[in-house]
Design a protein around this motif. Sequence first.
Motif, PDB file in Angstrom:
ATOM      1  N   ARG A   1     106.553 -41.679  32.478  1.00 39.63           N
ATOM      2  CA  ARG A   1     107.412 -41.381  31.327  1.00 39.63           C
ATOM      3  C   ARG A   1     106.815 -41.950  30.049  1.00 39.63           C
TER       4      ARG A   1
ATOM      5  N   VAL B   1     104.010 -39.762  28.893  1.00 38.70           N
ATOM      6  CA  VAL B   1     104.495 -38.529  28.269  1.00 38.70           C
ATOM      7  C   VAL B   1     104.960 -38.805  26.852  1.00 38.70           C
ATOM      8  N   GLN B   2     105.697 -39.927  26.673  1.00 43.32           N
ATOM      9  CA  GLN B   2     106.152 -40.293  25.335  1.00 43.32           C
ATOM     10  C   GLN B   2     104.980 -40.529  24.398  1.00 43.32           C
TER      11      GLN B   2
ATOM     12  N   ILE C   1     101.981 -39.321  24.538  1.00 40.35           N
ATOM     13  CA  ILE C   1     101.260 -38.085  24.210  1.00 40.35           C
ATOM     14  C   ILE C   1     102.051 -37.227  23.243  1.00 40.35           C
ATOM     15  N   SER C   2     103.377 -37.215  23.428  1.00 42.73           N
ATOM     16  CA  SER C   2     104.222 -36.319  22.621  1.00 42.73           C
ATOM     17  C   SER C   2     104.618 -36.896  21.272  1.00 42.73           C
ATOM     18  N   ARG C   3     104.359 -38.212  21.028  1.00 44.64           N
ATOM     19  CA  ARG C   3     104.727 -38.798  19.733  1.00 44.64           C
ATOM     20  C   ARG C   3     103.826 -38.253  18.631  1.00 44.64           C
ATOM     21  N   PRO C   4     104.410 -37.959  17.477  1.00 45.04           N
ATOM     22  CA  PRO C   4     103.583 -37.512  16.343  1.00 45.04           C
ATOM     23  C   PRO C   4     102.637 -38.624  15.915  1.00 45.04           C
TER      24      PRO C   4
ATOM     25  N   SER D   1     103.467 -42.319  14.213  1.00 49.71           N
ATOM     26  CA  SER D   1     104.825 -42.783  14.525  1.00 49.71           C
ATOM     27  C   SER D   1     104.771 -44.115  15.241  1.00 49.71           C
TER      28      SER D   1
END
Length: 415
Positions: free
Chosen positions: A100, A103-104, A106-109, A112
């Motif tokens: 998890r 995933v966070q 990788i998906s963070r802009p 950020s």
Amino acid sequence: MSRSTLPFIFLAFVIIGEWYGFQAVRTLTQHSSPGTRRLVNMLYWALTVAVWALGIWAMRNRHAHPSFRSYLGGVLLAMVAAKIVVLIPLLLEDVVRFGRWAVQAISRPAGSGPGNAISRSEFLSKAALLAGAVPFVSLLWGMAKGGTDYTVKRVVLRFPNLPASFDGFKVLQISDLHTGSFHSKEPLQRAVDLINKQQADMVFMTGDLVNNYAHEVEEHIGTLAGIRSELPIYSILGNHDYADYVDWSLEGGAAAKAANLARLKQNHAKIGWQLLLDEARTVERNGEKISILGVQNWGARGFAQYGNLAKTHAAADPAAPFKILLSHDPSHWDGQVHQYEDIDLMLAGHTHGMQFGVNLSFLKWSPVQYVYKQWAGLYQRGRQYLYVNAGLGFIGYHGRVGFLPEITVLELRRG
């Protein structure tokens, strides 16, 4: 994997298990006051270090205070088993948490913040600790009561070639007494009383009378001599009876080892048992016969192979149409016994059911099943049967869970 790396792997496993055990406790106290958390943490590590220290002392001082040493070793085993059970779900949870987090990440802009931390589940920590309590309490109970909670297993077997005079013949089997593990006479006296209540026609003992030394049985000779049987009681040797696990270079060398085995054979005779060393005997009723074959220990997976089954089989009475083989290690069944199709029944022991497992009518499980194909109870191949007795005594762990000490009564029927 080399043997030299096993201690390091074990050490790493222990450290990981201890860490996860601590993490589970720390999660449960996360809402407590700082003082309470410090106290719980101190108590956790103090008890852990104390159990490990005493357990290691017990293993290194095998001949000092044997009863006390055995219980200390058992407490350490119970603690390790409990923490293994705690480790498994928490380790799996950490794998999920890492996934998890990845995933966070990788998906963070870009630019950020680090995102939200994924905390350990308090519920899972409680569940893991509760699950860990099951083997811990079970193993402690096994030391307090299970090791001498004698049970009688009854089995009816049918054979078309069994002589009519032996229809209903009751054979009683005991195995793996490991008398060196007993610290008083009372448990074996209870076992003998229960054996005599079965009123069997014939009694067999299928090996491992002692842990290593012949003298271990000597305080129990009078007790074991109380086993009653109208027919001779036959016994064989198991792997421990040869004392191969003793460093005889420190105790007199090969001559001392040979003297120990000779003394053990004499002790069988003092009890009143006829020790079969690759020999056969004939039992006769109304002119009809069966043969009793007794072979020395024959093992697989690194265990010594002293037995000579060809010699034993050749000694059997050719006029006896039915044969019972006493062989300590059930590996012998697949290893050699299949070559002798006229052996109708083999009686073995050796595995103890590992003294730990689940033994229910609908479910049987023990870690030993991953080592031995035949490890407890009844097996059949064609017209041949094998029965593996779970043993009357114990060794190593000073108790039993699930696979309790066993007295087996096999009733032979014609048909």
